[in-house]
Enzyme design. Structure first.
Site: not given
Length: 465
Positions: A92, A154
């Site tokens: 991400d 994250e």
């Protein structure tokens, strides 16, 4: 495979690394459906599954975690009895944070002045390119077993992989864990990050009046909640800029590499003539000491504000906690400090965010020695620097508690010029090449270093040397 052949293989693979990164950057994989469709994250996951399978990784799979993000796992079995290395990455990315501030398209890898630009080019898709390049260069000639773990949230900090690691330890268990979500001290300066500061955020709300009151009629005697909040926040730093929270030690010194002030000024884009803050060295201030930062204030904006004494004001405070300091204790100290600093008997209340502990990685052991040797070799014999990082990666602490015998080390391509999380994020392709070479050298050599350590340990036992 000798060093020269491996080096040539990595260099020959750099066009493929650029192609990989071009494809990855196209996915707007921000794990927040309020900002981008979930299909963007799903597309990134599907690309990873296909790419790792094509590479020969076995049992490649995506797992939905507790926050809805998807973790990617897989493995490459090595020789019998060989140690296992877990390669971490996250897929991400941060949101663009103002697409009009970018000098090239956010979601298109663009080469400019020798760097590759695009969101995620460094953090952390550039590190995924490192893993792919290293594994391709070795072409199955591994001295270890390899596992992969890719995190899908994250940047949002919602903890999906933290829960997953505890619930599925067999998928992640390894002798060594390489966290590819950091970077060198500077381009061309090989570095390991050995510490991370923890985090202890709070929201503070100050209330003084039943409603906003006309500043002409009541200003001067009416207690201003915003003024009270400003006075409280001002106590968090002294005149030199040191964080001054009662009960927290702010005098620690960093024992590793020194961060030159001029380099920091450039890295942090400090405006000309503006002074750096703090009485310690830059390394002390950003890696070894607590730091309080006001992240936001709820109050009327300048445009549209009226002539009124404010009845209520609120702030979010980010407290970075250095290694050796308990984050819960630090959060308590921050609250008590602000409570004591509240003027005029104003009403004050606090909301706690979840705390994150500081992290100290491995600084000895066969994997540490093999990785420092590999980094030095990849960078032409340059000394490997030991640095800290001001940011927090809560997963590191989860992995450390779940796998207490594993060596955990942080490295990667995210040097300061990358401007991760900011507009115009970029990566230096020479960093991808050299970090990929270092990882390949490590995966080739670590098993022999681990075997030697076991023999030395056995010889040092009863009756040994």
């Amino acid at each position: 495979m000798d060093d020269a052949t491996l080096r040539d293989r990595v260099r020959e693979l750099m066009p493929r690394a650029k192609s990989d990164l071009t494809e990855m950057v196209r996915f707007r994989s921000v794990h927040d459906p309020q900002q981008f469709p979930v299909e963007e994250c799903d597309g990134m996951v599907e690309w990873l599954l296909g790419t790792f399978r094509e590479l020969g990784v076995e049992d490649v799979a995506a797992h939905v975690t507790s926050d809805g993000s998807k973790a990617v796992t897989g493995q490459i079995p090595g020789p019998e009895g060989a140690p296992t290395v877990l390669l971490y990455f996250h897929h991400d990315v941060q949101p663009p944070l103002g697409e009009n501030e970018w000098d090239s398209p956010v979601w298109e890898l663009t080469e400019r002045d020798g760097r590759w630009y695009g969101r995620g080019a460094a953090d952390c898709k550039g590190n995924i390119a490192v893993h792919l390049t290293a594994l391709r260069a070795l072409a199955g000639d591994l001295g270890v077993s390899v596992k992969i773990i890719g995190e899908g949230s994250e940047e949002q900090g919602t903890g999906g992989l933290e829960h997953f690691a505890v619930e599925h330890p067999d998928l992640l268990r390894a002798d060594t864990i390489l966290i590819a979500d950091s970077g060198n001290f500077a381009v061309g300066r090989p570095s390991l990050t050995t510490t991370l500061r923890g985090i202890a955020n709070i929201d503070v709300t100050v209330e003084t009046l039943g409603s906003a009151m006309h500043s002409g009629m009541f200003g001067g005697a009416a207690p201003d909640a915003l003024a009270a909040l400003i006075a409280m926040l001002a106590t968090l730093r002294d005149e030199h800029g040191n964080t001054t929270i009662t009960g927290l030690d702010a005098d620690a010194e960093w024992p590793g590499v020194s961060y030159p002030s001029e380099q920091f000024r450039s890295d942090a884009t400090v405006l000309e003539g503006v002074e750096l803050v703090g009485s310690g060295s830059v390394s002390d201030m950003v890696w070894a000491r607590p730091a309080a930062t006001v992240l936001g204030i709820d109050c009327p904006p300048v445009v549209g504000s009226s002539a009124a004494v404010q009845p209520r004001a609120r702030a979010r405070i980010n407290l970075r906690v250095p290694p050796g300091m308990d984050p819960t204790y630090a959060q308590d100290a921050l609250i008590e400090h602000l409570r004591a600093a509240t003027p005029w008997n104003a009403r004050v209340s606090f909301e706690r965010e979840a705390v994150g502990s500081p992290f100290v990685g491995s600084t000895s052991g066969p994997a540490y020695e093999a990785l420092t040797d590999a980094l030095a070799a990849a960078y032409g014999g340059e000394e490997v620097l030991i640095q800290g990082q001001g940011g927090s990666i809560p997963l590191c602490n989860v992995l450390q508690s779940t796998f207490p015998d594993a060596e955990i080390m942080l490295f990667g391509v995210e040097e300061p010029r990358c401007l991760i999380h900011a507009p115009n994020e970029s990566v230096d392709p020479t960093e991808i090449e050299r970090i990929a070479l270092a990882e390949a050298l490590f995966l080739r050599d670590y098993a022999s270093r681990a075997a030697r350590a076991r023999r030395d340990s056995a010889n040092a036992g009863p009756g040994g040397a």
